[in-house]
Design a protein around this motif. Structure first.
Motif, PDB file in Angstrom:
ATOM      1  N   ARG A 144       0.828  -1.206   0.000  1.00 30.71           N
ATOM      2  CA  ARG A 144       0.000   0.000   0.000  1.00 30.71           C
ATOM      3  C   ARG A 144       0.862   1.255   0.000  1.00 30.71           C
ATOM      4  O   ARG A 144       0.622   2.189  -0.775  1.00 30.71           O
ATOM      5  CB  ARG A 144      -0.941  -0.011   1.220  1.00 30.71           C
ATOM      6  CG  ARG A 144      -1.873   1.187   1.282  1.00 30.71           C
ATOM      7  CD  ARG A 144      -2.947   0.988   2.349  1.00 30.71           C
ATOM      8  NE  ARG A 144      -3.753   2.192   2.501  1.00 30.71           N
ATOM      9  CZ  ARG A 144      -3.618   3.078   3.467  1.00 30.71           C
ATOM     10  NH1 ARG A 144      -2.694   2.896   4.401  1.00 30.71           N
ATOM     11  NH2 ARG A 144      -4.394   4.140   3.534  1.00 30.71           N
ATOM     12  N   ARG A 145       1.884   1.299   0.842  1.00 31.20           N
ATOM     13  CA  ARG A 145       2.744   2.488   0.875  1.00 31.20           C
ATOM     14  C   ARG A 145       3.617   2.568  -0.373  1.00 31.20           C
ATOM     15  O   ARG A 145       3.905   3.671  -0.854  1.00 31.20           O
ATOM     16  CB  ARG A 145       3.603   2.513   2.140  1.00 31.20           C
ATOM     17  CG  ARG A 145       4.498   1.332   2.343  1.00 31.20           C
ATOM     18  CD  ARG A 145       5.444   1.565   3.531  1.00 31.20           C
ATOM     19  NE  ARG A 145       4.706   1.766   4.765  1.00 31.20           N
ATOM     20  CZ  ARG A 145       4.354   0.777   5.575  1.00 31.20           C
ATOM     21  NH1 ARG A 145       4.640  -0.480   5.255  1.00 31.20           N
ATOM     22  NH2 ARG A 145       3.721   1.011   6.690  1.00 31.20           N
ATOM     23  N   ALA A 180       1.577   4.126  -3.127  1.00 26.98           N
ATOM     24  CA  ALA A 180       1.503   5.581  -2.970  1.00 26.98           C
ATOM     25  C   ALA A 180       2.782   6.245  -3.479  1.00 26.98           C
ATOM     26  O   ALA A 180       2.731   7.289  -4.156  1.00 26.98           O
ATOM     27  CB  ALA A 180       1.268   5.933  -1.506  1.00 26.98           C
ATOM     28  N   TYR A 237      -4.713   7.742  -6.927  1.00 32.02           N
ATOM     29  CA  TYR A 237      -4.221   7.729  -5.539  1.00 32.02           C
ATOM     30  C   TYR A 237      -5.388   7.714  -4.553  1.00 32.02           C
ATOM     31  O   TYR A 237      -5.408   6.915  -3.603  1.00 32.02           O
ATOM     32  CB  TYR A 237      -3.341   8.953  -5.286  1.00 32.02           C
ATOM     33  CG  TYR A 237      -2.874   9.076  -3.853  1.00 32.02           C
ATOM     34  CD1 TYR A 237      -1.752   8.401  -3.407  1.00 32.02           C
ATOM     35  CD2 TYR A 237      -3.578   9.857  -2.939  1.00 32.02           C
ATOM     36  CE1 TYR A 237      -1.320   8.493  -2.095  1.00 32.02           C
ATOM     37  CE2 TYR A 237      -3.162   9.966  -1.624  1.00 32.02           C
ATOM     38  CZ  TYR A 237      -2.037   9.283  -1.211  1.00 32.02           C
ATOM     39  OH  TYR A 237      -1.634   9.376   0.098  1.00 32.02           O
ATOM     40  N   GLN A 278      -5.863   4.332  -2.335  1.00 35.06           N
ATOM     41  CA  GLN A 278      -5.499   4.432  -0.929  1.00 35.06           C
ATOM     42  C   GLN A 278      -6.722   4.340  -0.019  1.00 35.06           C
ATOM     43  O   GLN A 278      -6.673   3.732   1.043  1.00 35.06           O
ATOM     44  CB  GLN A 278      -4.757   5.746  -0.672  1.00 35.06           C
ATOM     45  CG  GLN A 278      -3.400   5.812  -1.352  1.00 35.06           C
ATOM     46  CD  GLN A 278      -2.462   4.702  -0.914  1.00 35.06           C
ATOM     47  OE1 GLN A 278      -2.172   4.553   0.271  1.00 35.06           O
ATOM     48  NE2 GLN A 278      -1.985   3.906  -1.855  1.00 35.06           N
ATOM     49  N   ARG A 307       5.639  -5.281   8.182  1.00 36.98           N
ATOM     50  CA  ARG A 307       6.982  -5.049   7.651  1.00 36.98           C
ATOM     51  C   ARG A 307       7.915  -6.157   8.095  1.00 36.98           C
ATOM     52  O   ARG A 307       7.844  -6.654   9.213  1.00 36.98           O
ATOM     53  CB  ARG A 307       7.513  -3.704   8.134  1.00 36.98           C
ATOM     54  CG  ARG A 307       6.755  -2.522   7.586  1.00 36.98           C
ATOM     55  CD  ARG A 307       7.393  -1.221   8.000  1.00 36.98           C
ATOM     56  NE  ARG A 307       8.807  -1.157   7.613  1.00 36.98           N
ATOM     57  CZ  ARG A 307       9.535  -0.040   7.676  1.00 36.98           C
ATOM     58  NH1 ARG A 307       8.988   1.081   8.104  1.00 36.98           N
ATOM     59  NH2 ARG A 307      10.804  -0.049   7.334  1.00 36.98           N
TER      60      ARG A 307
END
Length: 486
Positions: free
Chosen positions: A81-82, A85, A184, A188, A198
């Motif tokens: 997801r990040r 972006a 975006y 998002q 992570r």
């Protein structure tokens, strides 16, 4: 290990809303491969440094191809997801810089940055399908994404011509700003429920640098080979040496790295290895035929015939992708559709070479079959790779899919173009390049014979992916998202 899943299973309506934003992002990346072509003449008149004009296209394609495996790996490490972006942000910023460029070097640099963002979009978006959709259902949805490439190839030149003629060539790039912002917002907002973990891992910086050097050298070499018949020269030799050395050092680095950029163990998985090769050959044919078929048609029947034949080929690809995705979902298997496409393509190419005239409904129908044969292999080969790889490597295996597609497309154009020059004795390849490969001076009978021979050679090349498809293990696809291999 990292895994991205929806906190609550998505309903069909929620999934469609998520896919709308993702497809818009993918469409942007695909569109900028074609939308610029019509505006090149206006760009050359407006900006100094026209000798770099070819790099306005090449820099984008090269950067996009090289960046896909790196973005795929980063998505595995830090969450998709990040990374999505970031990719959209890089793409939109680069589009702004392209429109503001005051010289050709500035435009080429901005196009390279835009290609990096596009590579991120391709790698991350296609990996997200693996996060959100069970293996047995992925073919159907990946087919929609294949359709975005066909749609971009159809409307890109028309849109580029309209924007550059009505306003300015700069709007070819600035149109990405509102579309990128919309992509975006949609992606998002809809992906807000995606839980991402992570991984505690170190980025393989040395491996990344070696891969970039090796692939850039290799892709630059392939691009040069496609624009000249004089392959044996010092610059080509140096590029080949640099590519070989850098990629060899990259392999050594992957063996010693604790968390390699592209784990070599993935090559030992039959479906992963075979899927990458199948995508390579499918793109080889798709891009090579998209360049050569309209070239033949234009020189024998004019722009109208060229456009109709390109449209037949372009429409066949999403048709095949939709059929492949639909039946792979119903059967719960990918191999039958891959084999069907791999059998159909050489047969269609052989029939195309034997048609008495390069014009007419028969030619359009056979070109439609060629596109469908290629389309049958795109989503199904990607599903084969994603379903066989451990989920914590989903991003990197998907990114390498993009790498093999890019390599195949560039090599397809270079090899088939070089073969055409060899089949036209007495024609200067350098003069052809300078005139945009205008073959109007070539005898029509000689030209038709050369293209027929080229298509027969290409049909023989198409037997290679057929052998790979026949040896591919037939794997049953799970309908449970959580059952993906770990």
């Amino acid at each position: 290990m990292s895994r991205s899943v929806a906190s609550v299973p998505l309903t069909p309506t929620q999934l469609r809303r998520v896919l709308a934003g993702l497809m818009l992002g993918l469409f942007l990346a695909a569109l900028d491969q074609t939308v610029v072509a019509v505006a090149l003449a206006d760009i050359a008149r407006d900006l100094p440094g026209s000798q770099l004009l070819a790099w306005v296209v090449s820099a984008y394609l090269l950067a996009m191809t090289v960046s896909t495996p790196i973005f795929g790996k980063l998505g595995d490490l830090f969450g998709r997801r990040r990374l999505l972006a970031i990719a959209i942000g890089v793409f939109v910023l680069a589009s702004l810089l392209c429109g503001l460029a005051q010289s050709m070097p500035q435009l080429v640099a901005a196009r390279a940055l835009q290609g990096i963002g596009a590579g991120g979009l391709l790698a991350v978006i296609q990996a997200l399908i693996g996060d959100l959709i069970a293996p047995a259902e992925r073919g159907r949805y990946q087919a929609w994404f294949s359709g975005m490439f066909a749609l971009a190839s159809l409307i890109g030149p028309t849109l580029g011509g309209l924007l550059s003629s009505q306003w300015s060539w700069r709007w070819v790039f600035w149109i990405n700003l509102p579309l990128g912002a919309l992509a975006y917002i949609l992606s998002q907002r809809r992906l807000a429920g995606l839980q991402e973990n992570r991984r505690n891992a170190r980025i393989d910086y040395l491996g990344s640098v070696l891969l970039i050097i090796g692939l850039c050298s290799l892709l630059w070499l392939i691009n040069r080979l496609g624009h000249s018949a004089l392959w044996l020269n010092v610059q080509n030799g140096l590029l080949l040496l640099l590519a070989v050395v850098a990629l060899k050092l990259f392999i050594i680095q992957q063996r010693r790295s604790l968390d390699p950029l592209i784990p070599l163990a993935l090559l030992r998985i039959d479906a992963v290895r075979s899927g990458w090769l199948l995508l390579f050959f499918a793109s080889f044919q798709a891009v090579g035929l998209a360049v050569l078929i309209p070239l033949q048609a234009y020189n024998s029947g004019g722009a109208g015939v060229s456009a109709s034949q390109l449209m037949a080929l372009a429409l066949g690809t999403p048709l095949g992708a939709f059929l492949g995705g639909h039946f792979s979902t119903r059967l719960g298997r990918y191999k039958p559709m891959i084999v069907c496409g791999a059998v159909l393509l050489p047969v269609a190419l052989l029939i195309l070479s034997m048609l008495p005239s390069p014009h007419g409904p028969a030619t359009l129908f056979v070109l439609l079959l060629c596109g469908a044969a290629i389309g049958l292999q795109f989503p199904t080969s990607l599903v084969a790779v994603q379903s066989a790889a451990p989920h914590h490597h989903l991003g990197v295996v998907t990114g390498v899919c993009g790498l093999f597609r890019g390599l195949g497309g560039m090599l397809g154009v270079s090899l088939l173009t070089s073969l055409l020059w060899l089949l036209l004795p007495g024609i200067s390849a350098d003069s052809m390049t300078e005139t945009g490969m205008n073959l109007s001076a070539v005898d029509s009978h000689l030209l038709r014979k050369a293209f027929a021979t080229l298509l027969q050679i290409d049909a023989a090349i198409a037997l290679l992916p057929l052998l790979i498809a026949l040896r591919l293990k037939d794997r049953s696809l799970s309908r449970d998202l959580t059952a993906a291999p770990e």
